[in-house]
Motif scaffolding. Structure first.
Motif: not given
Ligand code: AKG
Ligand code: FE2
Length: 316
Positions: A102-109
């Motif tokens: 989820s951290g990677l996804n949030k960062a990319l979003s």
């Protein structure tokens, strides 16, 4: 010249601004240690002992492992999320745990200002020193410059292990009015030349012409010198992620050589492990280009709340 990691991703606006200006941003400790350790151990037990053929980053062909004298894999794997053989699912799923965290996804979003779609992945056990290049010449969103790469350390990386590196601000070299007009001109010439060599090889199936490859390299060296952009090879520890734009010049240092430019010869190749994953993402509103041509339709799979483009297979 000193470079910083950039602002924290919690301040999405500041992060996007820094990323747009500098062409990179580092998020420390973004991937949980359990997910990193999961990939490391799955690689050791599920992939390393195998003599199967795996897709490789350097050749875009399926090959067996090449091992260094120190027993480290020297031919990086390509698109590990697309491994289909049931016997290698342990590793594929461990890598997917990282890609869909989820951290990677949030960062990319935050950086893409849209939902991220993964379009490519790689796994390195060691570094041979990757020549400086611009990903946009190989893969990008339909609007060039919108693809983002994420380089993920799944172990603490040794200073001599062939660190990943970027040239801050190089993402704007070809943009009119940012650098001197002569620099912009060389940047545009380098782009034309590099694209013509890559397209010739990948799309027109021409064999590599040493003359053309040398010309590309000369233009790149001239561009680096004239623009004054400098290498930034930051320390990266387990769970740290370096985001970089598809227009940013990047590569990795030769192992054993902490200070040389990428591509220069150091000593100690194959001696240090550099376990790392990289993945490339486009905004969901965009399509995908390879070699600046739309060559395949998007085929989106939703896996663990993350969009993944898969040309041939589908995840179950
Ligand atoms: O890790 C490396 O040496 C190169 C990775 C790279 O070029 C990329 O992920 O685009
Ligand atoms: Fe790259």
């Amino acid at each position: 010249m000193t470079f910083s990691d950039g602002p924290l991703l919690e301040d999405a606006k500041a992060a996007r601004h820094f990323f747009r200006e500098k062409g990179y941003l580092i998020a420390r400790n973004l991937i949980p240690a359990t997910a990193c350790k999961g990939v490391l151990s799955a690689f050791q037990t599920n992939i390393k002992p195998s003599d199967a053929l795996f897709m490789r980053q350097t050749t875009t062909r399926a090959e067996k492992h090449n091992l260094s004298a120190h027993g480290l894999m020297t031919n990086p794997m390509l698109d590990v999320h697309e491994i289909t053989e049931p016997e290698h699912q342990l590793f594929r799923d461990a890598a997917l745990d990282v890609f869909t965290s989820s951290g990677l996804n949030k960062a990319l979003s935050a950086l893409l200002d849209d939902e991220p779609v993964m379009v490519q992945s790689m796994y390195f056990e060691s570094s041979r020193g990757t020549d400086a290049h611009v990903d946009s010449h190989f893969i990008d969103a339909t609007e060039p410059g919108r693809l983002i790469g994420a380089w993920i350390a799944v172990q603490d990386i040794d200073e001599l292990g062939g660190r990943f590196c970027v040239y801050p601000e190089s993402n704007r070299l070809a943009e009119d009015g940012v650098f001197d007009a002569e620099v912009t001109q060389v940047a545009q010439e380098y782009e034309r030349q590099s694209l013509s060599v890559i397209r010739g090889y990948q799309l027109e199936k021409k064999s590599f012409s040493l003359k053309e490859v040398t010309k590309t390299r000369r233009l790149l060296m001239q561009l680096i010198k004239q623009s004054g952009v400098r290498v930034f090879a930051p320390p990266m520890n387990e769970g740290d992620v370096l985001f970089f734009s598809s227009q940013t010049l990047h590569g990795s240092l030769k192992p054993g050589a902490p200070t040389l430019e990428p591509g220069e010869l150091g000593q100690g190749q194959g001696q240090y492990s550099r376990n790392s994953l990289t993945c490339h993402w486009v905004p969901k509103q965009q399509g995908l280009m390879r070699y600046r041509k739309v060559v395949e339709p998007m085929n989106l799979n939703y896996h663990n709340q993350t969009w993944i483009h898969q040309p041939q297979t589908s995840l179950t």
